[in-house]
Every structure is written in structure tokens, then in C-alpha cells.
Enzyme design. Structure first.
Site, short mmCIF file in Angstrom:
data_model
loop_
_atom_site.label_atom_id
_atom_site.label_comp_id
_atom_site.label_asym_id
_atom_site.label_seq_id
_atom_site.Cartn_x
_atom_site.Cartn_y
_atom_site.Cartn_z
N HIS A 83 0.82 -1.22 0.00
CA HIS A 83 0.00 0.00 0.00
C HIS A 83 0.85 1.27 0.00
O HIS A 83 0.34 2.35 -0.27
CB HIS A 83 -0.98 0.01 1.18
CG HIS A 83 -0.34 0.27 2.52
ND1 HIS A 83 -0.06 -0.73 3.43
CD2 HIS A 83 0.05 1.42 3.13
CE1 HIS A 83 0.47 -0.22 4.52
NE2 HIS A 83 0.55 1.10 4.36
N ASP A 99 0.03 -7.59 1.33
CA ASP A 99 0.49 -6.21 1.52
C ASP A 99 2.01 -6.13 1.56
O ASP A 99 2.60 -5.37 2.35
CB ASP A 99 -0.11 -5.58 2.77
CG ASP A 99 -0.03 -4.05 2.72
OD1 ASP A 99 0.22 -3.49 1.63
OD2 ASP A 99 -0.23 -3.42 3.78
N SER A 157 4.87 2.40 8.09
CA SER A 157 4.51 1.29 7.21
C SER A 157 5.70 0.88 6.34
O SER A 157 6.29 1.71 5.65
CB SER A 157 3.34 1.67 6.32
OG SER A 157 2.15 1.79 7.06
#
Length: 468
Positions: A113, A143, A221
Site C-alpha cells: 500500500h 500487503d 509502514s
């Protein structure tokens, strides 16, 4: 901070008591109100501090900041608008960790993402070095993504490769260190413990997250979660905004398995049986007479499971001699199995154990993971197809919203568990695959939102779902 305070107070009590025990008794007169002070040793704390800083210094060179630029359209209106809003550029922020170096290129592990659908990507190694990157491959089902950067003007490139640990050996309570770039604050370090293992939170199709209370924030992230040996044990991925100390990381063994395939062939090949499976709940035990295993709820026609003789209602209890106790065990076992390999399965059918031989197939690109619930990455949705009985009762086709992740795009858009999604734009959707295909098409077109027709408590209404 709570961890350090607790550690300090424990050491204070231990060493304080020990110091008092070895002191000689002094019977000479003492000045009024004068008390002896315990001698506190700081050697253990000092050693812990030294070890922690050494770990951070060793791992930090492998951690990078990732800037992904996307061209997005203006607001999507569900009705004609008198003028066109020009496309805009948006720069998202994330982290990454260097896991491999060969032939003059760094291979950087991050989240899908962070870089998916990016028009351009730049990687910052330090304050003075920022380079353009290329996407090697992305895997939204986990992901995970890999990007590559050349090594020009990067001194000592081999020293920047992170050491990877073994996430299968993790235990709850072990120390964990998160390193990343929250809100652009480069190489921020937070410390905590592994709070839980094998968590599912409904944001990807294959989930077995490490939960940690080491502080993780937007921008973390793709960054590493590290153990006290300085080994990467996870890739920080998600947070629950309403809760404190609730961060989630992809286990490094899973991330590395995906990354190796992306580097080698640009995509991920998974084993596939073609079944929908569910965990056995306490309510099912009395009827089934079985506590362990997973029950098959659906079999795709013509799939390896169909050809191998599996039936709806079979309870899978063993694969190649290994016990199966929950959906994730069977799901990840089959996923990692090389397509074409024959496996031995033991199932309980009508109270009797049956052994079967099944040749595992390859998961087709348009197939979803064989679970009763399926996740839509980034949106915060857990979805499932309607059963034939539900379709007959409702008089329509659609997909059922099982869960909505707190503070997710879906929740912010006003979607609730129990909603039934009927259309994306003006296109009816009858299964999860069609919904995901429509969402992916809108994202690839640069759309910021999607107009959904949903049914809620018997009434239809339109909702604008934010996609970014």
C-alpha cells in the site's frame, strides 16, 4: 517508557535489598534523623542501554524513507458537473528495509500500500542521498512489495543489508524494536514487546500478524520490527487508531517468502485447492462431534479439491502428517505448497476418518483465498459472498460486509457491518472477486472514490466510498 520504568523499579528493589543485606551493623551514635542510603548498582541498566543503542546503530543503515507520488483525479461526483477538475499530485510517505544486494542493486522490502499505483518513487538513504526507485513487484494479498535502487554513490553497500530473523520462533513477551519514519521523522526508534502472535484484523487476504506495543504511526509502514539480536522479525504494516499500543507487523518469514518470488519472477505463485473453509466454533462441536480441524463450506467446480474427492462438510484434520487446528494453518500450508505436488489429507466424513491424495493446483489470478471471509486491502473491509438462501430471501445478488476495521476508509465512508453491497458505480456485483476487480479498475484510473449502492435494513442507499 512504561517498560523502562518497570525495569528500573525492579532493579532498584533487587539491588537496593542486596546492598542492605551486606552492610555491616554500625552501633556508633548517629546524628538525629540521619538514615543510611542503599547503594544502587546501575551496571545492568547501563549494559541494557549499551546493547540497545548498538542494535539501533547496526540496523538503522538498512532502513530507508520511501516517497511515492501518485497522480489522482479530483473529486468524483455521482452526477454531471459543469467543469473538469484537473488531476492532482499526491506524495505518500512510508518506510522500507534493505534485504538484499546484488549486481549493483538494492532490493528493499516494504508494504504494497506504500508504493502501489505510484507514478514515481524516490528512496532517501540519509539527509543527503535520495534516489529514484523501480517497483519489482507487489502482492496486495499480503500487503508486501519489493522495490529496487541502484548503488551509485552509496558507500559500503553490503553493510546496509539487514539481517533477517525467524518469525516462527517468536514468543509473546519478547522485546521488539520498531524503526521507521513516522510523519517523516526519519529513523525514529520505539521499544516494546511482542504482545500477541497470529492476529487477523481484516485488511489483507493472508493474515498472521505480529502484534506489538512498540509505537507505530503513519509513515512506519514498511519499516522493520527488530529483535534484541538486531534481526528483522517483521514488517510494520497497520495500527488501530482508537487503541494505544496496538501495532501489527507482517512476520518476516511470510514477507521474505513473498519477496523472494517477486524478485525472482515479479509475481507470487501460490498453491490452491479451491475450497472455502471455516473454523469449528463451540456451537458446531455438538453437531459435528469433532473439536479439531476446519470444515469445508464450499468446493469450486473443477478445482483440485473437486477432482481429489473432497466434499462439502468434510472436516480436514491432517495434511501430510501435520495436524490442522484452524483455518490459517491450512490456508498457509496450501499457499506455500508447490503447484503440482500431491499431498495426503485426512478428513472426517460422517464420523469416519478418510485418507485422500490431492494434487495441489496453482491459484489463478482471479481467485481469492479459500476462507469464508475475504479482506479488501487498504479499505478495512472483510467481505463474503451471499449464500443461495440469502439471495433467495433478499431477492438480489450482492456481497455481505462482515467486518469494518476501526478508523478505516470504509468506516470513514459510513459503511457498517451487515450492509450488502449491490453495485460499484453502475455495475452490479455478485461476488467478492467482482467487487475487487471494480475497485482495482477505479484505482488504476486514478479515482479517489467509488459510488456504492448498498442495502441496509431493507432499504437501498448510495454511499461514496473513499479509496485513498
Amino acid at each position: 517508557m512504561v517498560l523502562f520504568n518497570a525495569l528500573f523499579m525492579s532493579l532498584l528493589l533487587i539491588f537496593g535489598c542486596k546492598a542492605q543485606q551486606v552492610q555491616k551493623i554500625d552501633t556508633s551514635p548517629q546524628p538525629p534523623q540521619q538514615q543510611s542510603k542503599p547503594v544502587v548498582s546501575s551496571q545492568v541498566l547501563f549494559q541494557f542501554e549499551q546493547e540497545l543503542t548498538a542494535i539501533v546503530e547496526a540496523v538503522s543503515p538498512s532502513v530507508v524513507t520511501i516517497f511515492a507520488t501518485q497522480e489522482v483525479s479530483g473529486i468524483e461526483f455521482p452526477f454531471p458537473f459543469p467543469f473538469q477538475i484537473p488531476p492532482q499530485e499526491r506524495r505518500s510517505l512510508g518506510s522500507g528495509v534493505i534485504i538484499e544486494y546484488k549486481k549493483g542493486k538494492f532490493y528493499i522490502l516494504t508494504n504494497s500500500h506504500v508504493v502501489q499505483n505510484a507514478r514515481s518513487i524516490r528512496v532517501r538513504f540519509d539527509r543527503h542521498t535520495e534516489k529514484r526507485a523501480r517497483i519489482v513487484g507487489t502482492d496486495p494479498k499480503t500487503d508486501v512489495a519489493v522495490i529496487e535502487v541502484d548503488d551509485k554513490d552509496i558507500p559500503n553497500p553490503e553493510s546496509r543489508i539487514a539481517r533477517l530473523g525467524d518469525s516462527d520462533k517468536l514468543r509473546v513477551g519478547q522485546l521488539a524494536i520498531a524503526i521507521g519514519n513516522p510523519y517523516g521523522l526519519e529513523r525514529t526508534v520505539t521499544v516494546g514487546v511482542i504482545s500477541a502472535l497470529r492476529r487477523t484484523i481484516g485488511i489483507t487476504q493472508y493474515e498472521s500478524f505480529i502484534q506489538t506495543d512498540a509505537a507505530i504511526n503513519p509513515g512506519n509502514s514498511g519499516g522493520p520490527l527488530v529483535n534484541i539480536k538486531g534481526e528483522v522479525i517483521g514488517i510494520n504494516t497497520a495500527i488501530l487508531a482508537e487503541g494505544q499500543g496496538l501495532g501489527f507487523a507482517i512476520p518476516i518469514n511470510l514477507a521474505k517468502w513473498v519477496a523472494d518470488q517477486l524478485i525472482e519472477k515479479g509475481k507470487v505463485t501460490r498453491g490452491w485447492l479451491g475450497i472455502v473453509i471455516q473454523d469449528i466454533t463451540p456451537d458446531m462441536v455438538e453437531s459435528l462431534g469433532v473439536k479439531e480441524g476446519v470444515i469445508i463450506a464450499q468446493i469450486m467446480r473443477g478445482s483440485p479439491a473437486d477432482k481429489g474427492g473432497l466434499k462439502v462438510g468434510d472436516i480436514v484434520i491432517e495434511v501430510d502428517g501435520q495436524k490442522v487446528s484452524e483455518v490459517r494453518e491450512l490456508q498457509f500450508n496450501i499457499m506455500r505448497t508447490e503447484p503440482g505436488k500431491e499431498i495426503s489429507m485426512k478428513v472426517v466424513r460422517e464420523g469416519k476418518e478418510i485418507s485422500l491424495k490431492i494434487r495441489v493446483g496453482e491459484l489463478p489470478e482471479d481467485r481469492q483465498v479459500g476462507e469464508a471471509e475475504q479482506g479488501q486491502a487498504d479499505l478495512g473491509l472483510a467481505l463474503r459472498n451471499l449464500t443461495q438462501e440469502e439471495e433467495a430471501r433478499l431477492g438480489t445478488k450482492g456481497i455481505f460486509v462482515v467486518r469494518v476495521l476501526p478508523n478505516s476508509l470504509a468506516m470513514q465512508s459510513g459503511i457498517f457491518p451487515g450492509d450488502i453491497i449491490l453495485q460499484v458505480g453502475n455495475r452490479p456485483v455478485s461476488n467478492v472477486r467482482e467487487f475487487q476487480e471494480n475497485i482495482d479498475a477505479l484505482r488504476q484510473a486514478g479515482r479517489e472514490s467509488a459510488l456504492l449502492l448498498i442495502r441496509r435494513r431493507g432499504n437501498n442507499l448510495f454511499i461514496v466510498l473513499r479509496l485513498r
